[in-house]
Structures are given as C-alpha cells and as structure tokens.
Design a protein around this motif. Structure first.
Motif, PDB file in Angstrom:
ATOM      1  N   TYR A 294      26.756  27.701  44.140  1.00 13.99           N
ATOM      2  CA  TYR A 294      26.317  28.846  43.851  1.00 13.99           C
ATOM      3  C   TYR A 294      25.817  29.644  45.022  1.00 13.99           C
ATOM      4  CZ  TYR A 294      27.310  28.690  39.303  1.00 13.99           C
ATOM      5  OH  TYR A 294      27.455  27.662  37.202  1.00 13.99           O
TER       6      TYR A 294
ATOM      7  N   LYS B 131      30.120  32.471  42.922  1.00 11.12           N
ATOM      8  CA  LYS B 131      29.988  31.163  42.866  1.00 11.12           C
ATOM      9  C   LYS B 131      31.060  30.784  43.118  1.00 11.12           C
ATOM     10  CE  LYS B 131      31.884  30.524  38.463  1.00 11.12           C
ATOM     11  NZ  LYS B 131      31.707  30.057  37.359  1.00 11.12           N
TER      12      LYS B 131
ATOM     13  N   ARG C  49      19.832  35.887  43.354  1.00 17.70           N
ATOM     14  CA  ARG C  49      18.505  35.877  42.793  1.00 17.70           C
ATOM     15  C   ARG C  49      16.664  35.501  43.502  1.00 17.70           C
ATOM     16  NH1 ARG C  49      21.862  35.486  38.825  1.00 17.70           N
ATOM     17  NH2 ARG C  49      22.829  37.480  38.296  1.00 17.70           N
TER      18      ARG C  49
ATOM     19  N   ARG D 213      29.834  35.300  35.464  1.00 20.35           N
ATOM     20  CA  ARG D 213      31.145  34.541  36.087  1.00 20.35           C
ATOM     21  C   ARG D 213      29.972  33.256  36.318  1.00 20.35           C
ATOM     22  NH1 ARG D 213      33.084  38.665  38.243  1.00 20.35           N
ATOM     23  NH2 ARG D 213      31.558  39.569  39.454  1.00 20.35           N
ATOM     24  N   GLN D 214      28.348  33.060  35.677  1.00 18.51           N
ATOM     25  CA  GLN D 214      27.892  32.473  36.383  1.00 18.51           C
ATOM     26  C   GLN D 214      28.233  30.474  35.716  1.00 18.51           C
ATOM     27  OE1 GLN D 214      24.363  32.158  35.081  1.00 18.51           O
ATOM     28  NE2 GLN D 214      23.153  30.496  36.437  1.00 18.51           N
ATOM     29  N   TRP D 215      29.349  30.730  34.328  1.00 19.35           N
ATOM     30  CA  TRP D 215      29.612  29.625  33.681  1.00 19.35           C
ATOM     31  C   TRP D 215      30.903  29.887  33.478  1.00 19.35           C
ATOM     32  CZ3 TRP D 215      25.967  32.877  31.600  1.00 19.35           C
ATOM     33  CH2 TRP D 215      26.353  33.590  30.640  1.00 19.35           C
ATOM     34  N   ARG D 216      31.324  31.411  32.906  1.00 22.40           N
ATOM     35  CA  ARG D 216      32.482  31.825  32.904  1.00 22.40           C
ATOM     36  C   ARG D 216      33.841  31.685  34.012  1.00 22.40           C
ATOM     37  NH1 ARG D 216      31.468  32.382  27.578  1.00 22.40           N
ATOM     38  NH2 ARG D 216      33.993  32.070  27.178  1.00 22.40           N
ATOM     39  N   PRO D 217      35.583  31.701  33.883  1.00 18.72           N
ATOM     40  CA  PRO D 217      35.510  31.462  32.312  1.00 18.72           C
ATOM     41  C   PRO D 217      35.142  30.094  31.963  1.00 18.72           C
ATOM     42  CG  PRO D 217      37.140  32.302  33.928  1.00 18.72           C
ATOM     43  CD  PRO D 217      35.820  32.056  34.978  1.00 18.72           C
TER      44      PRO D 217
ATOM     45  N   ASP E 291      29.301  39.978  35.796  1.00 22.17           N
ATOM     46  CA  ASP E 291      28.499  39.274  37.058  1.00 22.17           C
ATOM     47  C   ASP E 291      27.818  38.374  36.871  1.00 22.17           C
ATOM     48  OD1 ASP E 291      27.541  38.628  39.803  1.00 22.17           O
ATOM     49  OD2 ASP E 291      25.347  40.541  39.248  1.00 22.17           O
TER      50      ASP E 291
ATOM     51  N   SER F 138      27.181  41.532  44.101  1.00 24.08           N
ATOM     52  CA  SER F 138      27.903  40.823  43.006  1.00 24.08           C
ATOM     53  C   SER F 138      26.310  40.490  43.080  1.00 24.08           C
ATOM     54  CB  SER F 138      28.277  40.006  42.613  1.00 24.08           C
ATOM     55  OG  SER F 138      28.846  39.503  41.526  1.00 24.08           O
ATOM     56  N   ASP F 139      25.150  40.064  42.093  1.00 18.60           N
ATOM     57  CA  ASP F 139      23.839  38.711  42.052  1.00 18.60           C
ATOM     58  C   ASP F 139      24.413  36.954  42.475  1.00 18.60           C
ATOM     59  OD1 ASP F 139      22.032  40.400  42.043  1.00 18.60           O
ATOM     60  OD2 ASP F 139      21.644  40.814  40.414  1.00 18.60           O
ATOM     61  N   THR F 140      25.704  37.232  41.255  1.00 16.47           N
ATOM     62  CA  THR F 140      26.764  35.832  40.553  1.00 16.47           C
ATOM     63  C   THR F 140      27.782  35.392  42.052  1.00 16.47           C
ATOM     64  OG1 THR F 140      25.883  35.737  38.718  1.00 16.47           O
ATOM     65  CG2 THR F 140      27.297  34.564  39.681  1.00 16.47           C
TER      66      THR F 140
ATOM     67  N   GLU G 120      37.932  33.235  38.218  1.00 10.48           N
ATOM     68  CA  GLU G 120      37.189  34.981  38.073  1.00 10.48           C
ATOM     69  C   GLU G 120      38.036  36.099  37.816  1.00 10.48           C
ATOM     70  OE1 GLU G 120      34.022  35.506  40.280  1.00 10.48           O
ATOM     71  OE2 GLU G 120      33.361  33.350  40.574  1.00 10.48           O
TER      72      GLU G 120
END
Lengths: 455, 455
Positions: A84, A6, A88, B76-80, B73, A2-4, B11
């Motif tokens: 995070y 968190k 990337r 996921r940076q800001w969700r949920p 992916d 996965s790139d993200t 997530e």
C-alpha cells in the motif's frame, strides 16, 4: 487522487525462488561453532534437529533457491500480499515523503511467520518427520507453525513462555484449534525445564529457556525435529519473498525506496523486506538507507556486543556470532513479545558490522503512539512489534518534511494486532511504562559470554 | 492438482454498482409502519435518523445503484475479497461435492461489516453529519463503523451491550483505538437506558436496548445520525458486493452453485452472498437452493412469527414485517453475539414467506465442531457466526456424499474468529452447552407483538 493505492501481483507473478543473501556478501560470515569443540559445526551436528534440506539451505551459497510447488500452493492462500501507499498517513504527517508499506497481516495467522512455517513443515513432512517442537513467546510463531502443521498433518508441540501461556490464553487457543499441543515453559517435560524449576519454582520462563526445552525434546526422538521462527539463515531466506514481491509491486508505482524500515527481534521480517534490496546494492546497484528498529528495552543491535553466543539459556544450541545482550539477559516485560530476544540474526548482525545497515531503538509509549496514529489514518491496527517499524517510518517521514525532501520510504507492516489488544488497553489506560533494562544485569550477561568470543 | 484454489479479481473488475433485490421481487413488500399512526412511514419520518441518501436507498426500486467513488476507494483496501475452493475440506469429508467459500475476514475489522459501514459513513459525511450513534453486541459492527468513522473523520458513539462491554474488552479497545467512544448499555445517557436501569439496575443489556439508546441520541441532536449494521434494505444492498464479486469469480472456475449457504442474525451477510444469485432466478434464471443457517437458541426464521414488530426493545423504531421472536425476547448467552437478534431482515423474511429460501437451525456445539474441522483443513479460524455457515455447508456436502452427487456448494465465510477465542476455549474445555431458549418466554414475547400484526 485516490486515497487507497494498493499494488497487487497476480499469482503468476508470485516469486518462484527465495533470495539468499549469502551469495552476495562481500566476505564470508564467521562460522557457526560447536560449543564443545569450538570447531565449525557440520551438517551431521545439526541432523538431530533439522531435516537435511533445511540444513542445506542454512549453509547454501546459491543466490536463488526454488520454492517447492507444495509451498507455493499454500503461499497462494494469502500471497502475494498487498503493498500500500500510505496516503492518509502522509497527509496526517503533512510530509512530502511518499510512504509505502507491505502488509503481512493478511496471512491466516496474522503475521509474516507462515512464510517460513510452511516450508519448514513441508521439508519435515518430506523427510518423514512426525512431530515438530518449537518455542513461542507472544505466540505469533507458535500459531504459524501450528497452522502449517495442520495443513501438512504433522504434530506440533509448542513450548510457550509461561508468562505468555498464562497471559495470552487466546493465542494458545488458536494453536490448539489448529491441533497443536501447548506446554507452559519451563516445564517438567525436559531436563532443561526441570533444572530451571529446581532453582526457581516460580520461574515465568523466557524465550531462551523455551528454546532449550524444544531443542532437547527434538534431539531425543528420532521422529521429532525442531523448528525456529527467526534468527537462522534459512528462516531469513524464506522471508525474502516479502522483499521480492515488494520489488515487483514498486515497479508498478514507478517509485524506488530511499529508505527501508523494519522492526527487529530475531531479524526475520526485517531481513525479508530489506535483503532483496540490499542484495541489489551488493551487486553494484543503488545504495539505500536500511533501518532496523528495535525496542529500547531489548536493544541487541544498538547496545549488544557482536560476539559468539548461545541462542538459548540452557546452552544446547551451537555458538553463533551475533549482536547479543548475553544469553542470560532477561528483558523487562514490555508489550512486543516477538522482539524480546537476547540475540539477533547472524546475517543481520554481520551486515550491521559491515556498515550496510543502521539500527535505532525506541521506547514503547512512543511506539504505541505511532501505532495508534497509523490505525486511525490507514484503518489497520498493527501488532506491537510492527508499531516499531511504523515509528521508524514516521520518524523518517518527519525528517523528510524538515528537510523538504520527497523521500520514498518503505516499511514492513509484519502483522495485525488483533491478538494484542491488552497492550492497547494498557496504552490508553496510561499503564504502559517506558520500561528499561537493568544496566548491571546487561553488564553481567555480557561478561558471561562464552570464552570463544575472545578468539 | 493444487490444494489452494483462489479466485481473485482485479480492482478493475470490482463491481461499480450494488444490486437491489427490490427491483426483482414478484410483488411489493409490506410497508414499514409508523408505530403511532399505523400508516406507512415516509422519508420525513426517517430524516432525524438517517442521511437522505440512505433513506432514498432504503426505498429504492432501481436494480442497480452506483457505488460512489470514495466508497470504492476504501473498498479497494481489501476488496475484491478472495473466493476459495475448499479442497482440503472436501477431502476431509470425502465428498464428491465441490465447496467454495467467499472470505470476508480480510477486511481491517475482520468481517463483512465494513462493506456497509463505509458507505454509511460516507453518506453521513457528505451531508455534514458530525457524529454517528450505533449499537453493537459482540462488537463486529461497532468496530467496523469505528473504522469507517476514522477514515472519514466522523465521531462514532457505540452503545455496546453491557455484558459484551464487560466480557469483550478487546473489541472495545479496537473501537477506541479507531477513535470511537464506547458506552456500556443500558446507560444513564438516555431516557431508554435510565428506564431500564430504574427497573433493573443490574441489567446486562440487549441489542434491542442498545438500539433504543443509539436511536434516541441521534433523534435528539441535529448534527448526529444513527447507523444500523444489518436488517435494513440499504444495508443488505451494500452487502450485495459479496455476491456480485463471487459471480465473477465463479465464472473463472466454470462452476455454478447448486446450493448457497449463509448464516443469519440480522440477515445482511446472507443476503450479500445470496441475493445477486436469487435475483438472477427471479428474472427467469436457474433455480438454486438457498439456505439460511441460524442458531437454534435464537431461531427467528425457523421458529419466529412473520408479523409486524419493533426493531428495538424501547419501541422507538418503526414497525417492520419480519420473522420475529418478539421484541422482548432475550436469547440465552450463546457464543455468536452477531446472531442474537429477535428479528430478521424484512427482505429475507419476505423471501422466506414466498418459499424462495430455506432456513435451518443448529446448536452451538455442533456448530463449533464444524468450525474446528474447517480451521484444521483450510487453515482459517472462523468467527462463531461464520461457523453456522460452515456447519450448513458441511451438512450439504455430506448429503451430496450420501446421494453420490457432485453438488456445487457456495458459502460465505463472513469473518475470522481472532476476537472470539474465548468461545473456542470454552468449546475445548467442554464448557460450551447447547443452550436453549425458554419456550414460555418465547410464547409470551410472541403474544406481546403489537396489535397491527393482526391487521
């Protein structure tokens, strides 16, 4: 893969205490001195300015101080903030380093500042204070205190450096929407302001002058106290929630940072991410490299003197021992207003003197280039202040690449840049210059340090 | 009891599918027509503009469509995203209503728009597209697509309505920082733009003109496609993640909304929060009141005609049946650029015709008053568009108070207002007027609807 990536914490895992590095210092810090007597100040000297609970925290030596439930309640609106992995960015740099960043731009004011604005407003409210005065430069701190004041029903008066007041109407509007009153500083409202204007009616102000005005107003009124957004011990302690959360989040990752990076103006967001880790080290834990990144145009840690100095231009504050460029030093007008302060937090300064942390300074064009690279890789546009931390982290990641080592780098992304787009416009338009301070002015400002500095 | 009540999802609980309301409509929607032939358009007609996967989604009738893993992916940076109970606002209103709001301002672009920008960029990337053209008014959509383009490595060309291009340099700078190219529309780059400029060299542009330019550029080049930020079926479906998450979050609260409120410009954030709930109702579940709030100065749902019309001014798009003010209608320059569109999403329009949702229009000063009240109570400063939803929710809460009923009200806070501070400055400065559209102009625009409308 996965790139993200968190790392989140449940509300239940949000820290219940702040971390106070005073408990772990190898020797006591130099005392804060009364400018008139040259003697250490006591609680009574500070009582006109701060609520008693804040004064207690300023001198506290307990390792942990409980976060009051009403403060935790408001923290919950945006905390725990995310950590995070910058995959990337790692790829864009082609580095073997693993880069993590804690993101404080998720607060309603867009930066880490509410972490201390909320408890400061709470303790004032608890002690019946009706009005809080403060200063602000770029406006991050003023809008954070305005936010906290709105939630606790306290009037907030913000003395805003005049050049920012005129150039940043949007920050001002944010404060006013929250119900705060903004005053361009220097103003006619205070003796300090009038004195500056008498000498120079066109003064565009400075943080040092605005502090003098806010302090003066608070000292004059019984129902009014003062709040500072950085530098002081209690402020740095409130910010420790950043590092405490990060530690829990990194446990999920299985990584442990080799290098921790933060930007430094007054020192609070840097201390917030770094001190909990540094505390572990001071208690016998692992040694890590801790890097403070400052602007080359206002280099208190790298070019300042470790000496007693005033926190303000009007010399109304006590004397604190810190890295300072001299209270009369006025940095050139570069685009990271939050880092344009002549001094540095005494705790950060003391730890630097002890050799427990490093400092490095960068020029603003290289700092913005780093920020743009980060925005395109990670999708988040950093505040100009935060770009300094980004630059520091990228430099470490490139060193790791050169050395072929998979270092783990952690940095604090202390805020988003949505209110700072003019700086990006100037950067893309080629108008951003690598401003330098005036060497002669610095020499003069350092020569003018109060004489107690020699003691 | 706690003032901050935030419902978070792990997530793992982030929806894996979007919800497509086409599956649950009581009867089929009117077809989209080719403007030349008057016949329903097929996939081949749309292929020059959209990647095939998007075209399939536009006509899909399956209830659930899987969200691709690369899209999840990035989500996921800001969700949920968080759901909040607005306790402080409830107290300020002294209402027995329980008010919940879903907050989409946590995305890196500050609004709900990345929910569809990311999958649109992904499907284009997957099909080898090198460049995406689009239009933007206030800039929320353009900056979201610029963000998504940066993450997927696709060039984004944004035709930005000229008046916004000149008045909103900060939004433009955000897009350019992400690497997008912004062009003031009408431009000399396209036939549509040149035609407008020939008639009126001083044209300040409109969303309809900018759409024509972006569509024309995409149609001309093999490596270039077009993306739309609202109105179309696939866009509304991508936004369904808002409502799907909200449903899971409300389960934690034990509350079920009696009333769901969203603001409507093109209709996508409103559909995002409302359609998953409306779908339950269409499948035999509970009936809820669903309220679309629009600006009185651009009242497509409350004053427009349900008729076939073009989506753009240059008449390059297919004809869709929707609530429209006529494609030549130019709304006055009020401060919610995202709601200044002559039409409305065909799905929202169709459901309105079926009596399954209500619409209400408010004037901008009352809308901003609601936004300021919200900011001071909840600490989040809403975008001008979102202020319409806030106003709608407050009105429902006051009705509940008058009736003495503990209604449960849910609304979508679709974005923060950090890029819209000039509107707040104008509001506080008394410069915000309740602009009205020109009745004669509306009558003329409606009289000019394409003749297929009569069929």
């Amino acid at each position: 893969m996965s790139d993200t990536v968190k790392y989140v914490l449940s509300e239940a895992d949000m820290p219940k205490v702040w971390y106070n590095i005073m408990a772990d210092l190898p020797r006591p810090m130099p005392p804060v001195l009364h400018p008139g007597t040259g003697k250490p100040v006591g609680p009574a000297d500070l009582a006109p300015l701060f609520p008693m609970e804040i004064i207690k925290q300023e001198v506290a030596t307990e390792r942990e101080i409980a976060i009051p439930e009403p403060v935790r309640d408001i923290y919950r609106q945006w905390r725990p903030s995310p950590l995070y992995r910058a995959r990337r960015l790692e790829r864009a740099l082609d580095t073997p380093a693993r880069i993590y960043y804690k993101y404080e731009g998720v607060s309603p004011a867009g930066s880490h500042k509410p972490n201390t604005a909320v408890p400061q407003a709470f303790y004032n409210k608890q002690e019946g204070v009706k009005r809080i005065t403060t200063e602000t430069g770029a406006g991050q701190w003023g809008s954070s205190l305005a936010f906290a004041g709105a939630l606790f029903g306290i009037q907030v008066d913000v003395y805003m450096v005049k050049v920012s007041y005129n150039q940043k109407p949007y920050r001002r509007a944010l404060m006013e929407t929250y119900g705060a009153r903004c005053v361009a500083s220097p103003s006619e409202e205070t003796q300090s302001g009038r004195a500056v204007l008498a000498q120079n009616p066109n003064s565009t102000g400075s943080l040092g002058i605005a502090i003098s005005e806010a302090v003066e107003m608070a000292a004059q009124r019984d129902d009014t106290k003062y709040a500072l957004g950085s530098v002081l011990n209690h402020v740095l302690m409130h910010q420790s929630i950043i590092g405490l959360e990060t530690m829990k989040q990194l446990e999920q990752s299985g990584d442990d940072p080799d290098i921790i990076v933060g930007c430094t103006g007054g020192g609070s967001n840097f201390a917030g991410i770094a001190f909990p880790f540094l505390g572990q080290q001071l208690r016998g834990g692992r040694t890590r490299r801790i890097v403070a990144v400052e602007p080359a145009a206002c280099p208190s840690l790298t070019r300042g003197k470790y000496a007693y100095d005033f926190g303000d231009t009007g010399h109304l504050t006590p004397l604190v021992k810190m890295h300072t460029l001299g209270s009369t030093f006025v940095p050139p007008g570069f685009h990271a207003g939050g880092l344009r302060y002549h001094g540095m937090a005494p705790q950060v300064s003391f730890l630097k003197e002890l050799g427990l942390l490093e400092a490095v300074a960068y020029k603003q064009t290289e700092v913005f280039a780093a920020g743009v690279m980060f925005a395109r890789a990670e999708g988040i546009l950093p505040a100009p202040e935060a770009n300094h931390a980004v630059k520091g982290a990228i430099e470490e990641a490139l060193k790791a690449k050169a050395e072929g080592k998979a270092k783990v780098i952690l940095f604090n992304l202390c805020g988003h840049g949505h209110f700072d787009m003019q700086a990006y416009i100037d950067y893309f338009g080629g108008k951003l210059k690598d401003l330098d301070y005036d060497e002669a002015e610095l020499a003069m400002a350092l020569a003018g340090l109060p004489s107690v500095a020699a003691e």
